[in-house]
Design a protein around this motif. Structure first.
Motif, PDB file in Angstrom:
ATOM      1  N   TRP A   1       0.835  -1.208   0.000  1.00 54.31           N
ATOM      2  CA  TRP A   1       0.000   0.000   0.000  1.00 54.31           C
ATOM      3  C   TRP A   1       0.870   1.259   0.000  1.00 54.31           C
ATOM      4  O   TRP A   1       0.531   2.254  -0.638  1.00 54.31           O
ATOM      5  N   ILE A   2       1.982   1.207   0.715  1.00 50.10           N
ATOM      6  CA  ILE A   2       2.909   2.343   0.685  1.00 50.10           C
ATOM      7  C   ILE A   2       3.494   2.516  -0.719  1.00 50.10           C
ATOM      8  O   ILE A   2       3.577   3.628  -1.252  1.00 50.10           O
ATOM      9  N   SER A   3       3.875   1.404  -1.326  1.00 52.61           N
ATOM     10  CA  SER A   3       4.507   1.439  -2.649  1.00 52.61           C
ATOM     11  C   SER A   3       3.542   1.875  -3.740  1.00 52.61           C
ATOM     12  O   SER A   3       3.981   2.349  -4.805  1.00 52.61           O
ATOM     13  N   LEU A   4       2.251   1.731  -3.505  1.00 54.39           N
ATOM     14  CA  LEU A   4       1.253   2.161  -4.478  1.00 54.39           C
ATOM     15  C   LEU A   4       1.352   3.653  -4.769  1.00 54.39           C
ATOM     16  O   LEU A   4       1.001   4.119  -5.856  1.00 54.39           O
ATOM     17  N   ALA A   5       1.873   4.412  -3.799  1.00 52.84           N
ATOM     18  CA  ALA A   5       1.993   5.865  -3.981  1.00 52.84           C
ATOM     19  C   ALA A   5       2.978   6.228  -5.089  1.00 52.84           C
ATOM     20  O   ALA A   5       2.855   7.296  -5.702  1.00 52.84           O
ATOM     21  N   PHE A   6       3.933   5.338  -5.397  1.00 49.33           N
ATOM     22  CA  PHE A   6       4.979   5.691  -6.361  1.00 49.33           C
ATOM     23  C   PHE A   6       4.446   5.801  -7.789  1.00 49.33           C
ATOM     24  O   PHE A   6       4.612   6.843  -8.425  1.00 49.33           O
ATOM     25  N   PRO A   7       3.812   4.746  -8.360  1.00 49.64           N
ATOM     26  CA  PRO A   7       3.298   4.908  -9.724  1.00 49.64           C
ATOM     27  C   PRO A   7       2.157   5.914  -9.803  1.00 49.64           C
ATOM     28  O   PRO A   7       1.993   6.577 -10.832  1.00 49.64           O
ATOM     29  N   THR A   8       1.401   6.044  -8.713  1.00 53.24           N
ATOM     30  CA  THR A   8       0.312   7.028  -8.713  1.00 53.24           C
ATOM     31  C   THR A   8       0.871   8.444  -8.802  1.00 53.24           C
ATOM     32  O   THR A   8       0.364   9.289  -9.557  1.00 53.24           O
ATOM     33  N   SER A   9       1.929   8.711  -8.038  1.00 49.83           N
ATOM     34  CA  SER A   9       2.559  10.039  -8.078  1.00 49.83           C
ATOM     35  C   SER A   9       3.127  10.329  -9.465  1.00 49.83           C
ATOM     36  O   SER A   9       3.007  11.444  -9.982  1.00 49.83           O
ATOM     37  N   PHE A  10       3.764   9.320 -10.055  1.00 48.90           N
ATOM     38  CA  PHE A  10       4.292   9.502 -11.411  1.00 48.90           C
ATOM     39  C   PHE A  10       3.174   9.915 -12.366  1.00 48.90           C
ATOM     40  O   PHE A  10       3.319  10.879 -13.132  1.00 48.90           O
ATOM     41  N   PHE A  11       2.068   9.192 -12.343  1.00 50.89           N
ATOM     42  CA  PHE A  11       0.977   9.450 -13.281  1.00 50.89           C
ATOM     43  C   PHE A  11       0.445  10.882 -13.112  1.00 50.89           C
ATOM     44  O   PHE A  11       0.227  11.592 -14.097  1.00 50.89           O
ATOM     45  N   LEU A  12       0.250  11.309 -11.865  1.00 55.40           N
ATOM     46  CA  LEU A  12      -0.341  12.617 -11.607  1.00 55.40           C
ATOM     47  C   LEU A  12       0.606  13.764 -11.949  1.00 55.40           C
ATOM     48  O   LEU A  12       0.153  14.866 -12.287  1.00 55.40           O
ATOM     49  N   LEU A  13       1.918  13.522 -11.889  1.00 54.39           N
ATOM     50  CA  LEU A  13       2.890  14.576 -12.164  1.00 54.39           C
ATOM     51  C   LEU A  13       3.333  14.611 -13.628  1.00 54.39           C
ATOM     52  O   LEU A  13       3.441  15.683 -14.230  1.00 54.39           O
ATOM     53  N   PHE A  14       3.575  13.433 -14.208  1.00 52.93           N
ATOM     54  CA  PHE A  14       4.132  13.403 -15.555  1.00 52.93           C
ATOM     55  C   PHE A  14       3.127  13.845 -16.611  1.00 52.93           C
ATOM     56  O   PHE A  14       3.513  14.268 -17.700  1.00 52.93           O
ATOM     57  N   ILE A  15       1.861  13.775 -16.299  1.00 53.95           N
ATOM     58  CA  ILE A  15       0.834  14.188 -17.269  1.00 53.95           C
ATOM     59  C   ILE A  15       1.000  15.667 -17.651  1.00 53.95           C
ATOM     60  O   ILE A  15       0.537  16.100 -18.713  1.00 53.95           O
ATOM     61  N   TRP A  16       1.720  16.430 -16.801  1.00 55.37           N
ATOM     62  CA  TRP A  16       1.926  17.861 -17.079  1.00 55.37           C
ATOM     63  C   TRP A  16       3.228  18.130 -17.825  1.00 55.37           C
ATOM     64  O   TRP A  16       3.495  19.266 -18.202  1.00 55.37           O
ATOM     65  N   MET A  17       4.024  17.111 -18.048  1.00 53.24           N
ATOM     66  CA  MET A  17       5.313  17.301 -18.712  1.00 53.24           C
ATOM     67  C   MET A  17       5.155  17.282 -20.238  1.00 53.24           C
ATOM     68  O   MET A  17       4.186  16.744 -20.758  1.00 53.24           O
ATOM     69  N   PRO A  18       6.128  17.863 -20.987  1.00 51.71           N
ATOM     70  CA  PRO A  18       6.000  17.940 -22.446  1.00 51.71           C
ATOM     71  C   PRO A  18       6.324  16.619 -23.135  1.00 51.71           C
ATOM     72  O   PRO A  18       7.048  15.776 -22.593  1.00 51.71           O
ATOM     73  N   GLU A  19       5.781  16.471 -24.332  1.00 48.81           N
ATOM     74  CA  GLU A  19       6.124  15.344 -25.187  1.00 48.81           C
ATOM     75  C   GLU A  19       7.494  15.597 -25.814  1.00 48.81           C
ATOM     76  O   GLU A  19       7.973  16.733 -25.875  1.00 48.81           O
ATOM     77  N   SER A  20       8.155  14.551 -26.253  1.00 46.65           N
ATOM     78  CA  SER A  20       9.441  14.687 -26.933  1.00 46.65           C
ATOM     79  C   SER A  20       9.283  15.515 -28.206  1.00 46.65           C
ATOM     80  O   SER A  20       8.410  15.232 -29.032  1.00 46.65           O
ATOM     81  N   PRO A  21      10.125  16.532 -28.409  1.00 48.60           N
ATOM     82  CA  PRO A  21      10.032  17.329 -29.645  1.00 48.60           C
ATOM     83  C   PRO A  21      10.325  16.491 -30.890  1.00 48.60           C
ATOM     84  O   PRO A  21       9.791  16.775 -31.972  1.00 48.60           O
ATOM     85  N   TYR A  22      11.163  15.457 -30.769  1.00 51.19           N
ATOM     86  CA  TYR A  22      11.430  14.582 -31.906  1.00 51.19           C
ATOM     87  C   TYR A  22      10.143  13.890 -32.367  1.00 51.19           C
ATOM     88  O   TYR A  22       9.860  13.810 -33.569  1.00 51.19           O
ATOM     89  N   TYR A  23       9.373  13.380 -31.417  1.00 50.44           N
ATOM     90  CA  TYR A  23       8.116  12.712 -31.780  1.00 50.44           C
ATOM     91  C   TYR A  23       7.146  13.693 -32.425  1.00 50.44           C
ATOM     92  O   TYR A  23       6.498  13.370 -33.430  1.00 50.44           O
ATOM     93  N   LEU A  24       7.029  14.887 -31.861  1.00 52.18           N
ATOM     94  CA  LEU A  24       6.102  15.886 -32.401  1.00 52.18           C
ATOM     95  C   LEU A  24       6.496  16.283 -33.822  1.00 52.18           C
ATOM     96  O   LEU A  24       5.630  16.469 -34.691  1.00 52.18           O
ATOM     97  N   LEU A  25       7.791  16.411 -34.071  1.00 52.73           N
ATOM     98  CA  LEU A  25       8.248  16.720 -35.430  1.00 52.73           C
ATOM     99  C   LEU A  25       7.939  15.564 -36.375  1.00 52.73           C
ATOM    100  O   LEU A  25       7.585  15.785 -37.540  1.00 52.73           O
ATOM    101  N   ALA A  26       8.078  14.341 -35.896  1.00 52.70           N
ATOM    102  CA  ALA A  26       7.773  13.176 -36.726  1.00 52.70           C
ATOM    103  C   ALA A  26       6.303  13.140 -37.110  1.00 52.70           C
ATOM    104  O   ALA A  26       5.939  12.597 -38.165  1.00 52.70           O
ATOM    105  N   LYS A  27       5.443  13.739 -36.285  1.00 52.78           N
ATOM    106  CA  LYS A  27       4.011  13.810 -36.564  1.00 52.78           C
ATOM    107  C   LYS A  27       3.631  15.120 -37.246  1.00 52.78           C
ATOM    108  O   LYS A  27       2.437  15.453 -37.336  1.00 52.78           O
TER     109      LYS A  27
END
Length: 475
Positions: free
Chosen positions: A175-201
């Motif tokens: 239950w303590i360890s559950l906080a780790f992937p949950t925190s990642f999901f809630l924080l990383f959703i605000w980070m940018p996508e790779s510019p290389y991928y965006l240029l490829a699209k």
């Protein structure tokens, strides 16, 4: 002056470090699930176990995660180019979240198996996508340190599990360890996508916004043009498995597959997963969980140091030093267990294997645990990076499964010393591999590295002098 320059450099690259830290929270989570077995298996194997298991079931609990990680790269190789690096990694957190929940409610061994399988899927997905994202968002001067942050966070995840696990129930730890992937999901959703991928699209506007945020400046036209040119060159050839077998890519593939195999065959994963059981055999005077915590602290400290020196010392010297250290360390520990098996009195020198294992961990972490992921993000053009990362993860995971499963079997049937001597022999053989094949990529742009790999004639090495001159050595 030096400290002030370092502070200014950090400020200049702070957004890149922020994105890298946030995304590597996923690594923290998936490696925590691997380190979970070290404090948990002794509890489950004990006479008063809350969920009794057999030694064979314990080896499956360790190895199922590694086995499942082989499947993770399969959807990742498709998803990372279809939906992007960002959303692929967000999706990778979901199996990890479910896996921890299942452990928290587990009342039977099969439920543990399912949870470990899901964690393995997340493990495989993250390790086949994270190096690509980190390699594509980082500026050339800090690409090495950004790449090694992946390992720093991994060692932090192990330390947390080792430090908390012996003092709480295995369900509470989940239950303590559950906080780790949950925190990642809630924080990383605000980070940018790779510019290389965006240029490829062909999303140039979003790519410019992403790169401007990462570089902390509005004027990114020149760098964006270089990225776009690299993407266009990659688009000329369809990213298929066959493309991996072309001249330059084939050489790169051999290098990263070899490094992936070396990471497993040097014994690192077995030592991490079974650390408390190994330290119980050593009988050094410290409690097994205390020795494991010390080992995890050393891992984390060394990984942090490695991230700061990989762009100064270079990838190749660190790999050579690391591989040699692993070979020597596992041989000495194997010798101790051999003498113990022969009933030679070794109690008076029981501190030796403890110290050597700590030195082994330093050797492994400073090179083999960090550098291969930085190299993986550097040696391939963007059109085949996803396939190469998937291949790397599948090969490393396949060998890792064999190591995780067979370590317990070989140690029980033949003796722990046999396992350690196999690790020593493997490391010794791969030392030759690293010396002959692995190039130095320190300080080079991705374009320069690809030109060097596809030329296939010379390996540019840093001579280590103050003037930073380079020389070429024939392969």
């Amino acid at each position: 002056m030096g400290v002030w320059e370092n502070v200014k450099d950090f400020g200049k690259y702070s957004n890149q470090y922020l994105a890298a830290f946030t995304v590597t929270l996923l690594t923290f989570s998936v490696i925590a699930s691997y380190g979970w077995t070290s404090p948990t298996l002794p509890i489950l194997l004990a006479d008063d176990s809350p969920l009794p298991i057999t030694p064979d079931e314990s080896s499956w609990i360790v190895s199922i995660l590694v086995l499942a990680s082989i499947a993770g790269p399969i959807p990742t190789a498709w998803s990372i180019d279809k939906f992007g690096r960002k959303y692929t990694m967000l999706f990778a957190a979901i199996p990890a979240i479910i896996g921890w929940i299942l452990i928290g409610v587990a009342e039977s061994v099969p439920v543990l198996y399912v949870s470990r399988f899901l964690s393995g899927i997340s493990y495989g997905m993250s390790y086949s996508s994270l190096p690509i994202y980190l390699g594509e968002i980082a500026s050339d001067p800090i690409r090495g340190s950004i790449g090694t942050l992946l390992t720093v966070m991994a060692k932090a995840g192990i330390l947390v599990e080792y430090s908390i696990g012996p003092f709480v129930g295995f369900r509470t730890l989940a239950w303590i360890s559950l906080a780790f992937p949950t925190s990642f999901f809630l924080l990383f959703i605000w980070m940018p996508e790779s510019p290389y991928y965006l240029l490829a699209k062909n999303n140039d506007e979003s790519a410019q916004k992403s790169l401007s945020w990462l570089r902390k400046r509005d004027e990114v036209t020149d760098e964006l043009a270089m990225m776009k040119a690299a993407v266009e060159r990659s688009k000329q050839n369809k990213g298929t498995f066959r493309e991996l077998l072309t001249r330059g890519n084939r050489r790169s593939l051999i290098i990263v597959m070899g490094l992936g195999a070396l990471q497993q065959l040097c014994g690192s994963q077995a030592i991490i997963a079974y650390s408390q059981q190994i330290f119980e055999e050593v009988q050094s005077g410290l409690q097994a969980h205390e020795s494991s915590i010390i080992m995890a602290v050393i891992q984390l400290t060394t990984a942090a140091c490695s991230s700061s020196i990989v762009d100064r010392v270079g990838r190749r010297p660190l790999l050579l030093l690391s591989t040699a250290g692993c070979a020597i360390g596992t041989f000495i520990v194997g010798l101790y267990f051999f003498l113990q098996h022969q009933e030679v009195e070794v109690q008076s020198v029981s501190w030796i294997p403890l110290v050597v294992i700590m030195l082994y961990i330093i050797s492994y972490t400073i090179g083999l645990a960090t550098v291969p992921f930085a190299i993986l993000g550097e040696l391939f053009p963007s059109n085949v990076k996803a396939i190469a990362a998937a291949m790397y993860t599948m090969v490393a995971s396949s060998i890792g499964f064999g190591v995780a499963k067979l370590y317990q079997v070989i140690s029980d049937e033949l003796g722990t010393y046999v396992s350690f001597w196999i690790f020593a022999l493997s490391s010794s053989l791969f030392l030759i591999f690293v010396f002959v094949l692995v190039p130095e990529t320190k300080g080079k742009s991705l374009d320069e590295i690809l030109e060097q790999m596809h030329a296939g004639q010379n390996r540019s090495l840093n001579c280590g002098s103050c003037c930073g001159r380079k020389k070429s050595v024939k392969l």
